[in-house]
Scaffold this active site. Structure first.
Site, PDB file in Angstrom:
ATOM      1  N   LYS A   1       0.860  -1.182   0.000  1.00  0.00           N
ATOM      2  CA  LYS A   1       0.000   0.000   0.000  1.00  0.00           C
ATOM      3  C   LYS A   1       0.891   1.225   0.000  1.00  0.00           C
ATOM      4  O   LYS A   1       2.053   1.164   0.425  1.00  0.00           O
ATOM      5  CB  LYS A   1      -0.894   0.019   1.238  1.00  0.00           C
ATOM      6  CG  LYS A   1      -2.169   0.826   1.068  1.00  0.00           C
ATOM      7  CD  LYS A   1      -3.226   0.058   0.292  1.00  0.00           C
ATOM      8  CE  LYS A   1      -4.557   0.781   0.301  1.00  0.00           C
ATOM      9  NZ  LYS A   1      -5.611  -0.019  -0.333  1.00  0.00           N
TER      10      LYS A   1
ATOM     11  N   VAL B   1     -21.295   6.932   1.532  1.00  0.00           N
ATOM     12  CA  VAL B   1     -21.842   6.646   0.203  1.00  0.00           C
ATOM     13  C   VAL B   1     -20.996   7.348  -0.857  1.00  0.00           C
ATOM     14  O   VAL B   1     -21.497   8.041  -1.737  1.00  0.00           O
ATOM     15  CB  VAL B   1     -23.335   7.043   0.086  1.00  0.00           C
ATOM     16  CG1 VAL B   1     -24.199   6.044   0.821  1.00  0.00           C
ATOM     17  CG2 VAL B   1     -23.583   8.456   0.626  1.00  0.00           C
TER      18      VAL B   1
ATOM     19  N   GLY C   1     -19.687   2.932  -1.533  1.00  0.00           N
ATOM     20  CA  GLY C   1     -20.966   2.886  -0.846  1.00  0.00           C
ATOM     21  C   GLY C   1     -22.139   3.229  -1.749  1.00  0.00           C
ATOM     22  O   GLY C   1     -23.225   2.636  -1.644  1.00  0.00           O
ATOM     23  N   HIS C   2     -21.935   4.194  -2.646  1.00  0.00           N
ATOM     24  CA  HIS C   2     -22.997   4.600  -3.555  1.00  0.00           C
ATOM     25  C   HIS C   2     -23.423   3.436  -4.451  1.00  0.00           C
ATOM     26  O   HIS C   2     -24.624   3.204  -4.666  1.00  0.00           O
ATOM     27  CB  HIS C   2     -22.510   5.774  -4.415  1.00  0.00           C
ATOM     28  CG  HIS C   2     -23.472   6.209  -5.475  1.00  0.00           C
ATOM     29  ND1 HIS C   2     -24.592   6.953  -5.199  1.00  0.00           N
ATOM     30  CD2 HIS C   2     -23.483   5.987  -6.823  1.00  0.00           C
ATOM     31  CE1 HIS C   2     -25.251   7.185  -6.319  1.00  0.00           C
ATOM     32  NE2 HIS C   2     -24.604   6.603  -7.316  1.00  0.00           N
TER      33      HIS C   2
END
Length: 357
Positions: A80, A181, A185-186
């Protein structure tokens, strides 16, 4: 916590600090393991309060990627990167290209992709300086937005959790609370609405909430994540930044399943045991949110969306296997998931001792 990388004793193979004063680039790349192959993981661009916070994040995230890639059945290790700063003001072509040169300097030990604060267009810029970039635009032969299969994988993990707890994978009529979201999330909300679930959402971004409400007028909105965890939910889906499950939230949580897209949802060691003791089924985040890395890793073989989606669908079966192992071993699901990932890393890395021509 002990300052410095070595004092943390996290087991990482390599941590690289990257700086380019002219562009303002300050980045840290963490490579936890290359036991299964090159370390693949996204680049997070975030205004950390301190360098120590950035190091904490990159170490935790890169370790999580190693376990995620192992459970997803990928021949990839875990890495990462974080870029310190506000992407809204600091991000530039020159900075991204400088970062790409640092990625290239690792010679393929680390392969990057998108994460919080970085997007497909950014990866296209990074790729102008490095061959080791995934999550690129379809126009450049990439997989595009990895949020698509990340959300799909979380949805499969949620269905598997429902099947384990309630005897059916169907989510129709269930109330699901989605905290965050944004990119993932959306999309997850769309899957849930299509499945017939009652959806409650919250986000610190009013624009994100309005976008979700415009797409799905039937969703209910609450003011804060604190209000959401206290709501009468069947499933709680943390889809923002990590640490959503701490002592305070677990104490008031009413949902029977926790299954979301956010990385490192457990604020500290032991929270998973508390959830287990309270009868809350926790679907380990790095297990269910692996769809994104499955999607971008498919670029390494010439991207095919249908193939990547089939691989992501397997998250349903892997989640069921983790729950079954947790039950047989008498441990929380997070411990069972760790055991499966560690077993695969150990078994496959051992094969490298077998010499080939």
């Amino acid at each position: 916590m002990t300052e410095g990388v070595f004092g943390r004793e996290t087991g990482h193979e390599q941590v690289v600090f990257c700086q380019d004063r002219a562009t303002g680039l300050k980045a840290v790349i963490g490579i936890y393991s290359t036991a299964l192959g090159p370390a693949l993981g996204g680049t997070r661009f975030y205004p950390y309060a301190s360098e120590s916070d950035a190091i904490d994040d990159v170490l935790a995230l890169s370790k999580g990627m190693a376990y995620k890639n192992a459970l997803a059945g990928l021949d990839l290790g875990g890495g990462k990167a974080v870029i310190i700063g506000d992407p809204a003001t600091l991000k530039s072509e020159a900075l991204l290209r400088a970062y790409g040169r640092f990625v290239q300097s690792l010679g393929g030990r680390y392969i990057t992709a998108c994460d919080v604060g970085t997007y497909v267009a950014d990866m296209d810029v990074v790729a102008r300086e490095s061959r080791f970039v995934t999550g690129r635009s379809p126009e450049d032969g990439g997989a595009g937005d990895s949020s698509v299969l990340t959300a799909f994988g979380v949805f499969q993990g949620m269905r598997a959790s429902a099947d384990h707890l309630w005897g059916t994978p169907e989510l129709a009529g269930r109330t699901v609370g989605v905290a965050g979201v944004g990119k993932v999330g959306h999309i997850l909300v769309g899957h849930l609405v299509e499945a017939g679930a009652q959806v409650v959402v919250t986000d610190v971004s009013a624009a994100a909430v309005e976008r979700t409400r415009a797409a799905h007028p039937g969703v209910r909105v609450v003011d804060s994540a604190d209000e959401l965890v206290r709501a009468d939910l069947d499933v709680f889906a943390p889809c923002a930044l990590g640490g959503a499950l701490n002592d305070e939230t677990v104490d008031v949580l009413r949902a029977k399943i926790v299954c979301g897209a956010a990385n490192n949802q457990l604020a500290h060691t032991g929270i998973d045991k508390v959830l287990d003791e309270r009868g809350v089924l926790f679907a380990p985040d790095y297990l269910v949110n692996a769809g994104g890395v499955i999607q971008v890793s498919d670029e390494l073989h010439g991207f095919d969306f249908a193939r990547a989606q089939r691989k992501t669908s397997a998250i349903f079966d892997t989640t069921k296997a983790v729950f079954a192992l947790a039950k047989s071993d008498g441990v929380p699901p997070a411990t069972a998931a760790d055991r499966l990932a560690e077993r695969r890393m150990a078994e496959v890395s051992r094969l490298r001792s077998i010499m080939t021509p």
